[in-house]
Design a protein around this motif. Sequence first.
Motif, mmCIF file in Angstrom:
data_model
loop_
_atom_site.group_PDB
_atom_site.id
_atom_site.type_symbol
_atom_site.label_atom_id
_atom_site.label_comp_id
_atom_site.label_asym_id
_atom_site.label_seq_id
_atom_site.Cartn_x
_atom_site.Cartn_y
_atom_site.Cartn_z
ATOM 1 N N TRP A 160 -6.041 -7.392 16.437
ATOM 2 C CA TRP A 160 -6.168 -6.364 15.419
ATOM 3 C C TRP A 160 -7.214 -5.351 15.851
ATOM 4 N N LYS A 161 -7.102 -4.135 15.309
ATOM 5 C CA LYS A 161 -8.131 -3.116 15.528
ATOM 6 C C LYS A 161 -8.078 -2.107 14.386
ATOM 7 N N VAL A 162 -9.204 -1.464 14.157
ATOM 8 C CA VAL A 162 -9.305 -0.443 13.108
ATOM 9 C C VAL A 162 -8.808 0.877 13.665
ATOM 10 N N ILE A 163 -7.946 1.531 12.918
ATOM 11 C CA ILE A 163 -7.474 2.872 13.288
ATOM 12 C C ILE A 163 -8.368 3.912 12.616
ATOM 13 N N GLU A 164 -8.606 3.718 11.297
ATOM 14 C CA GLU A 164 -9.475 4.635 10.558
ATOM 15 C C GLU A 164 -9.956 3.973 9.278
ATOM 16 N N PHE A 165 -11.025 4.529 8.722
ATOM 17 C CA PHE A 165 -11.551 4.024 7.457
ATOM 18 C C PHE A 165 -11.971 5.199 6.592
ATOM 19 N N ASP A 166 -11.489 5.218 5.360
ATOM 20 C CA ASP A 166 -11.849 6.242 4.387
ATOM 21 C C ASP A 166 -12.853 5.604 3.424
ATOM 22 N N GLU A 167 -14.108 5.911 3.631
ATOM 23 C CA GLU A 167 -15.202 5.320 2.830
ATOM 24 C C GLU A 167 -15.041 5.656 1.351
ATOM 25 N N GLU A 168 -14.692 6.901 1.048
ATOM 26 C CA GLU A 168 -14.574 7.336 -0.336
ATOM 27 C C GLU A 168 -13.465 6.585 -1.076
ATOM 28 N N GLU A 169 -12.327 6.402 -0.419
ATOM 29 C CA GLU A 169 -11.195 5.708 -1.022
ATOM 30 C C GLU A 169 -11.249 4.190 -0.822
ATOM 31 N N VAL A 195 -5.369 -1.447 4.272
ATOM 32 C CA VAL A 195 -6.182 -2.469 3.608
ATOM 33 C C VAL A 195 -7.046 -1.766 2.567
ATOM 34 N N ARG A 196 -6.829 -2.096 1.312
ATOM 35 C CA ARG A 196 -7.619 -1.504 0.224
ATOM 36 C C ARG A 196 -8.701 -2.496 -0.177
ATOM 37 N N PHE A 197 -9.953 -2.033 -0.173
ATOM 38 C CA PHE A 197 -11.080 -2.872 -0.579
ATOM 39 C C PHE A 197 -11.284 -2.705 -2.080
ATOM 40 N N ILE A 198 -10.897 -3.735 -2.822
ATOM 41 C CA ILE A 198 -11.049 -3.727 -4.277
ATOM 42 C C ILE A 198 -12.514 -3.979 -4.616
ATOM 43 N N GLU A 199 -13.087 -4.947 -3.940
ATOM 44 C CA GLU A 199 -14.508 -5.290 -4.004
ATOM 45 C C GLU A 199 -14.930 -5.577 -2.571
ATOM 46 N N LYS A 200 -16.204 -5.842 -2.359
ATOM 47 C CA LYS A 200 -16.688 -6.129 -1.006
ATOM 48 C C LYS A 200 -15.918 -7.288 -0.371
#
Length: 148
Positions: A94-103, A121-126
């Motif tokens: 696996w690898k990260v393509i991008e991360f939207d901190e605000e969303e 991947v949506r972070f609902i909580e930490k």
Amino acid sequence: MHFTDFARISLCLLIASVFLASTGCYQDPIRAKLIGTWKIEHGEKLTKRVNQIDGDVEEIEDLGERMKLSFYASGALQTKTRMGEVNREKNGLWKVIEFDEEEAVMKISCELMGQQTEHEVRFIEKDLIRLVPPNMAGTKSKLSFRRE
């Protein structure tokens, strides 16, 4: 300080940085958000619609620890599924393509059994995420997972 002293110090710092990065002492804070083992949330009462017309709902057995996703700092990925007749373990990358901190949304790329897929991947909580699991990439079923 002479130029050669500066060059030596710079070279030593570069070597130390490469060493720390290769030994895992340095961890990308974005990747760290996903690193760990995640088990399916609310697995105790997973239900499935059997007959849409009658509205009947069939309750499926207790899932508890039966579906897990493990994202390792090395870039390795392991999925475990143990439900009914299904008893599978898949290993990949696996690898990260991008991360939207605000969303609070991360886009990752996964490779399992030669199949390359991308997942939101949506972070609902930490320690709570929602996604279509990499081992179920052919479906549209988004499931919630809690970090162990």
